[in-house]
Design a protein around this motif. Structure first.
Motif, PDB file in Angstrom:
ATOM      1  N   ASP A 117     -14.260  -7.736  -2.540  1.00  7.19           N
ATOM      2  CA  ASP A 117     -13.744  -8.844  -1.488  1.00  7.19           C
ATOM      3  C   ASP A 117     -12.067  -8.501  -1.283  1.00  7.19           C
ATOM      4  O   ASP A 117     -11.751  -8.781  -0.246  1.00  7.19           O
ATOM      5  N   ILE A 118     -11.382  -8.256  -2.400  1.00  2.41           N
ATOM      6  CA  ILE A 118     -10.094  -8.115  -2.421  1.00  2.41           C
ATOM      7  C   ILE A 118      -9.774  -6.885  -1.647  1.00  2.41           C
ATOM      8  O   ILE A 118      -8.916  -6.851  -0.831  1.00  2.41           O
ATOM      9  N   ARG A 119     -10.660  -5.803  -1.890  1.00  2.29           N
ATOM     10  CA  ARG A 119     -10.194  -4.619  -1.063  1.00  2.29           C
ATOM     11  C   ARG A 119     -10.558  -4.656   0.198  1.00  2.29           C
ATOM     12  O   ARG A 119      -9.849  -4.317   1.067  1.00  2.29           O
ATOM     13  N   ALA A 120     -11.504  -5.516   0.635  1.00  2.21           N
ATOM     14  CA  ALA A 120     -11.983  -5.782   1.962  1.00  2.21           C
ATOM     15  C   ALA A 120     -10.780  -6.527   2.881  1.00  2.21           C
ATOM     16  O   ALA A 120     -10.687  -6.171   3.984  1.00  2.21           O
TER      17      ALA A 120
ATOM     18  N   ASN B  58      -8.304  -3.955   3.783  1.00  2.00           N
ATOM     19  CA  ASN B  58      -8.754  -2.901   4.541  1.00  2.00           C
ATOM     20  C   ASN B  58      -8.745  -1.648   3.775  1.00  2.00           C
ATOM     21  O   ASN B  58      -8.569  -0.572   4.260  1.00  2.00           O
ATOM     22  N   MET B  59      -8.806  -1.551   2.492  1.00  2.00           N
ATOM     23  CA  MET B  59      -8.771  -0.741   1.665  1.00  2.00           C
ATOM     24  C   MET B  59      -9.967   0.142   1.351  1.00  2.00           C
ATOM     25  O   MET B  59     -10.839  -0.152   0.470  1.00  2.00           O
TER      26      MET B  59
ATOM     27  N   PRO C 147     -11.905   7.470   0.940  1.00  2.00           N
ATOM     28  CA  PRO C 147     -12.613   8.434   1.708  1.00  2.00           C
ATOM     29  C   PRO C 147     -14.112   8.715   1.730  1.00  2.00           C
ATOM     30  O   PRO C 147     -15.174   8.687   2.515  1.00  2.00           O
ATOM     31  N   PHE C 148     -14.728   8.314   0.442  1.00  4.09           N
ATOM     32  CA  PHE C 148     -16.130   8.750   0.196  1.00  4.09           C
ATOM     33  C   PHE C 148     -17.018   7.559   0.591  1.00  4.09           C
ATOM     34  O   PHE C 148     -18.132   7.633   0.576  1.00  4.09           O
ATOM     35  N   GLU C 149     -16.427   6.325   1.037  1.00  7.77           N
ATOM     36  CA  GLU C 149     -17.170   5.105   1.205  1.00  7.77           C
ATOM     37  C   GLU C 149     -17.258   5.216   2.803  1.00  7.77           C
ATOM     38  O   GLU C 149     -18.094   4.163   3.461  1.00  7.77           O
ATOM     39  N   LYS C 150     -16.739   5.879   3.707  1.00 12.83           N
ATOM     40  CA  LYS C 150     -16.353   5.997   5.216  1.00 12.83           C
ATOM     41  C   LYS C 150     -17.529   6.826   5.724  1.00 12.83           C
ATOM     42  O   LYS C 150     -18.183   7.634   5.184  1.00 12.83           O
TER      43      LYS C 150
ATOM     44  N   MET D 245       0.827  -1.334   0.170  1.00 13.56           N
ATOM     45  CA  MET D 245       0.070  -0.055   0.009  1.00 13.56           C
ATOM     46  C   MET D 245       0.856   1.342  -0.009  1.00 13.56           C
ATOM     47  O   MET D 245       2.049   1.298   0.520  1.00 13.56           O
ATOM     48  N   THR D 246       0.555   2.209  -0.778  1.00 15.00           N
ATOM     49  CA  THR D 246       1.117   3.629  -0.660  1.00 15.00           C
ATOM     50  C   THR D 246       0.925   4.496   0.391  1.00 15.00           C
ATOM     51  O   THR D 246       0.146   3.881   1.350  1.00 15.00           O
ATOM     52  N   ASP D 247       1.822   5.418   0.616  1.00 18.11           N
ATOM     53  CA  ASP D 247       1.340   6.210   1.975  1.00 18.11           C
ATOM     54  C   ASP D 247       0.164   6.973   1.994  1.00 18.11           C
ATOM     55  O   ASP D 247      -0.223   7.767   2.995  1.00 18.11           O
ATOM     56  N   VAL D 248      -0.694   6.871   0.717  1.00 12.94           N
ATOM     57  CA  VAL D 248      -2.018   7.471   0.814  1.00 12.94           C
ATOM     58  C   VAL D 248      -3.343   6.679   1.129  1.00 12.94           C
ATOM     59  O   VAL D 248      -4.535   7.033   0.615  1.00 12.94           O
ATOM     60  N   GLY D 249      -2.747   5.548   1.204  1.00 11.82           N
ATOM     61  CA  GLY D 249      -3.901   4.205   1.309  1.00 11.82           C
ATOM     62  C   GLY D 249      -4.259   3.535   0.105  1.00 11.82           C
ATOM     63  O   GLY D 249      -5.571   2.887   0.388  1.00 11.82           O
TER      64      GLY D 249
END
Length: 330
Positions: A317-320, A323-324, A327-330, A202-206
């Motif tokens: 599923d992969i993103r879950a 844990n990626m 911001p617009f999903e939170k 993962m990059t430093d921006v997530g």
């Protein structure tokens, strides 16, 4: 078919140049919309487009276009597609169709309700060489599929690099180009894996910039098939792919822009199939969209909503697992 183009980035440039070479098939570039009038006007001059809009909504509501190609950033696809459908327009939306399968399901249902055509612009699904690959697999030419691998990586620099990883735009290598790897697997297996494991950086921006995903598919005979896909932005990785079966294999030196493939059979026969693009590869999805609209269909039989949803749900599923979240999903 009178096309409107939403956004003016590099992928929109490629799309516009393709449509302009299909005028003898009845394809017309009618309008372009951008958030800035200057950008839209420059794009229109370059591609000989008669109408310019500095508002996406204004073009969606215009009576002069039949179908809209959406090439906005990933995070905008859901709202843009919905706006066009509610305005009564057919839609071809650049991949990734949306940033979640739930959003996509809602849009496909809305298009069906409105009687409008809707398709994800996953252009490689329509390439003649990959269509031929699917045909050979279906015929049993390779026997039972046991192993698949595909790789794709490139180096982005400057502002382009920043955009590719921006979480506010739904960035990351998985949604940008990993979807090609996963969509390629879906072309072969026709379903999602039963299980998968992955290694990711993962990059430093997530958002992700490198991953290797191992996928397992169960088969009716109990043997199963394995796949490995590698995706990167920041590493130059050739777009090679291989499909290995019990009776033979197919090798592609560039699966994402496939014009050739090598078929190698267990009995010693080996041959190459070459089907050059008529233009640049985009023409096949454009032709399919137009044909479907003329025939009154709401979706393509070559690349169905179910196929799109399978890949998007796998990405979910992969993103879950990573844990990626954007911001617009939170």
């Amino acid at each position: 078919m009178k096309w409107g183009i939403m956004a003016t980035g590099s992928i929109a440039q490629k799309f516009a140049s393709t449509v302009n070479r299909m005028t003898d098939e009845g394809e017309i570039l009618q309008a372009v919309a951008s958030r800035t009038k200057e950008s839209a006007e420059n794009f229109a001059r370059q591609h000989r487009i008669p109408e310019v809009f500095d508002s996406y909504k204004a073009m969606a509501e215009s009576d002069s276009v039949d179908v809209i190609y959406i090439a906005t950033p990933n995070n905008m696809h859901y709202e843009n597609v919905k706006m066009c459908l509610l305005a009564g327009k057919h839609v071809l939306c650049e991949k990734p169709f949306t940033t979640s399968a739930a959003q996509a399901q809602e849009l496909y249902a809305l298009a069906e309700e409105k009687g409008l055509f809707l398709m994800e612009g996953f252009w490689i699904r329509f390439l003649p060489v990959l269509q031929k690959m699917q045909e050979l697999i279906k015929e049993g030419k390779l026997g039972e599929i046991r192993y698949i691998r595909s790789e794709y990586g490139f180096v982005a620099k400057g502002d382009r690099k920043v955009r590719k990883f921006n979480p506010q735009l739904g960035g990351g290598a998985l949604l940008d180009i990993g979807i090609y790897n996963l969509g390629f697997l879906n072309m072969i297996m026709g379903k999602n894996p039963d299980s998968f494991t992955s290694d990711v950086h993962m990059t430093d921006v997530g958002t992700d910039d490198f991953s290797v995903i191992h996928l397992h598919y169960s088969q009716e005979n109990g043997q199963g098939a394995e796949a490995v896909v590698t995706t990167a932005i920041g590493l130059d990785i050739q777009r090679k792919a291989a499909v290995i079966g019990t009776k033979g294999s197919i090798y592609l030196d560039d699966f994402q822009k496939a014009e050739t493939m090598t078929v190698s059979l267990s009995d010693g026969e080996e041959y190459e199939i070459e089907i050059p693009f008529e233009i640049n590869g985009f023409e096949y999805q454009i032709r399919e969209a137009s044909n479907c609209i003329r025939e009154g269909r709401t979706h393509s039989g070559i690349y169905t909503p179910q196929m799109s949803l399978q890949t998007l749900s796998l990405i979910d599923d992969i993103r879950a697992g990573w844990n990626m979240k954007f911001p617009f999903e939170k």
